[in-house]
Design an enzyme around this catalytic site. Sequence first.
Site, PDB file in Angstrom:
ATOM      1  N   GLU A  10       0.804  -1.219   0.000  1.00 43.38           N
ATOM      2  CA  GLU A  10       0.000   0.000   0.000  1.00 43.38           C
ATOM      3  C   GLU A  10       0.839   1.272   0.000  1.00 43.38           C
ATOM      4  O   GLU A  10       0.292   2.375   0.093  1.00 43.38           O
ATOM      5  CB  GLU A  10      -0.945  -0.001   1.210  1.00 43.38           C
ATOM      6  CG  GLU A  10      -1.907  -1.189   1.216  1.00 43.38           C
ATOM      7  CD  GLU A  10      -2.923  -1.159   2.341  1.00 43.38           C
ATOM      8  OE1 GLU A  10      -2.868  -0.211   3.167  1.00 43.38           O
ATOM      9  OE2 GLU A  10      -3.779  -2.062   2.406  1.00 43.38           O
ATOM     10  N   ARG A  48       2.021   2.036   4.515  1.00 40.10           N
ATOM     11  CA  ARG A  48       1.746   3.000   3.440  1.00 40.10           C
ATOM     12  C   ARG A  48       2.914   3.920   3.120  1.00 40.10           C
ATOM     13  O   ARG A  48       2.751   4.888   2.383  1.00 40.10           O
ATOM     14  CB  ARG A  48       0.485   3.807   3.769  1.00 40.10           C
ATOM     15  CG  ARG A  48      -0.733   2.929   3.739  1.00 40.10           C
ATOM     16  CD  ARG A  48      -2.051   3.645   3.938  1.00 40.10           C
ATOM     17  NE  ARG A  48      -2.996   2.626   4.343  1.00 40.10           N
ATOM     18  CZ  ARG A  48      -3.231   2.285   5.606  1.00 40.10           C
ATOM     19  NH1 ARG A  48      -2.660   2.947   6.596  1.00 40.10           N
ATOM     20  NH2 ARG A  48      -4.049   1.303   5.887  1.00 40.10           N
ATOM     21  N   GLY A  73      -6.291   0.322  15.307  1.00 39.74           N
ATOM     22  CA  GLY A  73      -6.681  -0.592  16.371  1.00 39.74           C
ATOM     23  C   GLY A  73      -8.096  -0.434  16.869  1.00 39.74           C
ATOM     24  O   GLY A  73      -8.484  -1.107  17.824  1.00 39.74           O
ATOM     25  N   ALA A  74      -8.898   0.442  16.251  1.00 43.12           N
ATOM     26  CA  ALA A  74     -10.240   0.688  16.773  1.00 43.12           C
ATOM     27  C   ALA A  74     -11.108  -0.563  16.765  1.00 43.12           C
ATOM     28  O   ALA A  74     -11.998  -0.708  17.603  1.00 43.12           O
ATOM     29  CB  ALA A  74     -10.918   1.804  15.980  1.00 43.12           C
ATOM     30  N   ASP A 115     -18.678   2.303  10.800  1.00 44.33           N
ATOM     31  CA  ASP A 115     -17.265   2.349  10.422  1.00 44.33           C
ATOM     32  C   ASP A 115     -17.036   3.368   9.306  1.00 44.33           C
ATOM     33  O   ASP A 115     -16.214   3.169   8.423  1.00 44.33           O
ATOM     34  CB  ASP A 115     -16.757   0.959  10.003  1.00 44.33           C
ATOM     35  CG  ASP A 115     -15.246   0.910   9.804  1.00 44.33           C
ATOM     36  OD1 ASP A 115     -14.538   1.755  10.382  1.00 44.33           O
ATOM     37  OD2 ASP A 115     -14.769   0.038   9.063  1.00 44.33           O
ATOM     38  N   TRP A 167     -16.196  -0.618   4.117  1.00 38.55           N
ATOM     39  CA  TRP A 167     -15.032  -0.137   3.361  1.00 38.55           C
ATOM     40  C   TRP A 167     -15.361   1.100   2.546  1.00 38.55           C
ATOM     41  O   TRP A 167     -14.513   1.603   1.815  1.00 38.55           O
ATOM     42  CB  TRP A 167     -14.436  -1.256   2.506  1.00 38.55           C
ATOM     43  CG  TRP A 167     -13.768  -2.286   3.355  1.00 38.55           C
ATOM     44  CD1 TRP A 167     -12.941  -2.059   4.420  1.00 38.55           C
ATOM     45  CD2 TRP A 167     -13.885  -3.701   3.244  1.00 38.55           C
ATOM     46  NE1 TRP A 167     -12.538  -3.244   4.987  1.00 38.55           N
ATOM     47  CE2 TRP A 167     -13.111  -4.280   4.277  1.00 38.55           C
ATOM     48  CE3 TRP A 167     -14.573  -4.549   2.374  1.00 38.55           C
ATOM     49  CZ2 TRP A 167     -12.992  -5.653   4.458  1.00 38.55           C
ATOM     50  CZ3 TRP A 167     -14.461  -5.921   2.556  1.00 38.55           C
ATOM     51  CH2 TRP A 167     -13.678  -6.461   3.582  1.00 38.55           C
ATOM     52  N   ASP A 192     -12.030   4.400   0.407  1.00 39.30           N
ATOM     53  CA  ASP A 192     -11.254   3.987   1.579  1.00 39.30           C
ATOM     54  C   ASP A 192      -9.902   4.692   1.561  1.00 39.30           C
ATOM     55  O   ASP A 192      -9.795   5.835   1.145  1.00 39.30           O
ATOM     56  CB  ASP A 192     -11.131   2.466   1.606  1.00 39.30           C
ATOM     57  CG  ASP A 192     -10.852   1.913   2.997  1.00 39.30           C
ATOM     58  OD1 ASP A 192     -10.614   2.696   3.932  1.00 39.30           O
ATOM     59  OD2 ASP A 192     -10.857   0.679   3.167  1.00 39.30           O
ATOM     60  N   ALA A 197      -7.406  -5.587   3.699  1.00 39.15           N
ATOM     61  CA  ALA A 197      -8.605  -6.040   4.391  1.00 39.15           C
ATOM     62  C   ALA A 197      -9.563  -6.805   3.494  1.00 39.15           C
ATOM     63  O   ALA A 197     -10.143  -7.816   3.902  1.00 39.15           O
ATOM     64  CB  ALA A 197      -9.315  -4.832   5.001  1.00 39.15           C
ATOM     65  N   HIS A 208      -8.365 -15.301   7.571  1.00 46.55           N
ATOM     66  CA  HIS A 208      -8.505 -16.392   6.596  1.00 46.55           C
ATOM     67  C   HIS A 208      -9.825 -16.351   5.831  1.00 46.55           C
ATOM     68  O   HIS A 208     -10.056 -17.220   4.992  1.00 46.55           O
ATOM     69  CB  HIS A 208      -8.338 -17.737   7.294  1.00 46.55           C
ATOM     70  CG  HIS A 208      -6.956 -17.971   7.818  1.00 46.55           C
ATOM     71  ND1 HIS A 208      -5.911 -18.360   7.008  1.00 46.55           N
ATOM     72  CD2 HIS A 208      -6.437 -17.845   9.074  1.00 46.55           C
ATOM     73  CE1 HIS A 208      -4.811 -18.480   7.739  1.00 46.55           C
ATOM     74  NE2 HIS A 208      -5.099 -18.170   8.989  1.00 46.55           N
TER      75      HIS A 208
END
Length: 718
Positions: free
Chosen positions: A92, A144, A205-206, A329, A415, A419, A571, A639
Amino acid sequence: MRQTGLASLPLKSLAVAVLLSLAGTPALAADIPANVDGARIIAADKEPGNWMSTGRTYDEQRYSPLKQISDQNVGQLGLAWSYKLDLDRGVEATPIVVDGAMYTTGPFSVVYALDARDGRLIWKYDPQSDRHRAGEACCDAVNRGVAVWKGKVYVGVLDGRLEAIDAKTGQRAWSVDTRADHKRSYTITGAPRVVNGKVVIGNGGAEFGVRGYVTAYDAETGKEAWRFYTVPGDPKLPPEGKGMEIAAKTWFGDAYVEQGGGGTAWDSFAYDPELNLLYIGVGNGSLWDPKWRSQAKGDNLFLSSIVAVNADTGEYVWHYQTTPGDAWDYTATQHMILAELPIDGKPRKVLMQAPKNGFFYVIDRATGELLSAKGIVPQSWTKGMDMKTGRPILDEENAAYWKNGKRNLVTPAFWGAHDWQPMSYNPDTGLVYIPAHIMSAYYEHIPEAPKRNPFKSMYQLGLRTGMMPEGAEGLLEMAKSWSGKLIAWDPVKQQAAWEVPYVTIFNGGTLSTAGNLVFEGSADGRVIAYAADTGEKLWEQPAASGVMAAPVTYSVDGEQYVTFMAGWGGAFSTFAGALSLRAGVQPYAQVLTYKLGGTAKLQEPAPRPDTPKPPALSNDTASIEAGAKLYDGYCSQCHGIHAVSGGVLPDLRKLTPEKHQMFLGILFGGRVPDGMPSFADAFTPEQVDQIHQYLIKRAHDLHQEGDTWKQFSAKSSH
């Protein structure tokens, strides 16, 4: 060699850097490589051959004045060189290019210094990230990119460190642990920015329950200069500054203290040198469900907000909240661009953002006043924008799942309409080029207050979301309903000038140039150039993997290059593995650099092995059902839901006979080099067997549905 401690290291120490062929490399052409400061970034247009900051300039426009490559000759672009990264996971990064040297990153925050002419490795720095903590990262072991300043290269490490590297030698200069609480799952995936001699970094980490903040460190020493928290802490303690005094009034109850509150600033920043304002994009809440987070009351500042702070002190100046009381989100961490636009016939200095919630915002960057906002994609969660209040109008029937008693299908979903993939602004056309998503997902309230799970690699969302059908036919239908597009958006008229469709989401960030070009990579494995004014496709080549990162352009010795960082992951291809199969690619991480007349050969990944025959299927349906629940709670984020991987991490339906024999040992022992933690503290041997039986069942499903799975890959015709 692993480095420990926070002190500066002697120059003779090589850390984990690899120094190759230093004599005569462009990095040594300057007395001090990466010798960038604020004045040089501000005057970047005077040396357009360099790309000295993440967005090229502090305004983050990702526009280059270079035009040797133009709409007249871009069809002659060919591969000049490529460099294969060490690990095939999500890529990224936006490369930095200064005085003929390129600095970029791969998975697990590994930094590469390359000769920008031919891709030769100058040095490599592996920060030895604590890889077992990869499970504490929501969205793959991505990074990134870096920042550079006065001879140092700065990188945020996945495990929460910020490190400075000597740009000449590749040795570590200093390292700081940015984590405020080691009991929480803080990670770093974003690129640092350097402003007024201070390195600025946030965290992620949210989804795991943390309290967000942004910290500035002295670029020379690593000493903390200031820290700005984005959500309040314990209400029994004094607030940390004016910003937290304002924010604390918008939160209710005390559940968020244990949950963390969220608000992580995991990606975007912008800086205005004249105003000396640093703009922070703030993320979603912990928990997602506002009823369990804050009694379904209050705006919960500064979730999903753009916050302006004094760049020298970190003191609050103003904020604009894109999604009050966020419940979906809908982060505001997405790319921000500063520009001057004609608004009502007068020039206004503005900030532009297209966050996840689907609106495109134009905001006065001095005051935070909302000037305009329009939807760029379909939005089921809102009825529009109330310009008198500057607040979106919530569609309670279709989106307020925490109080309407329904399982709501919400558009856009988690997403977002857009994003982290950066957009770009071309002042010649006046258009913003946005890599957009069309996607929907279900959100459902859970009736009992959730308890925090002590296992640090487990999502703490407080609701049900991401529900997908288990069968291949249902998954294929859902995959076809998600799509992407490149939108050329007029920010003054607040309407699209042109659009280009893609078969799925997570297409790459964009670059625009004075050559009337827009460059973008695609999820389905292509690199493309469009005419910036009309959207006509002018050039396309295969990239051997999906491309998510934004390209850059630079020049060395009078020759212009365009670089794409290719490598599928992130993700989408982990959590929603089945849907990501529409892209039809596999992870293959490399730097791809093009020039006019380039003739290098593209490296391709090896074919995937055949799917092994699964072991005998158990008839213990109770164990299989129990295993499915355990898998969904602990394993699906990496996974894939229903054990369908997007190919970045192992597809557990395709285990070899040897892996089936070793299954208990793998889960209890972990696979640290690959980023897999041990689950010995999470499962009993009986539970591991239940998960195993569920995976064997899914392997049998795969064999029975094989013809349908072959239909998932659908390369775009554009």
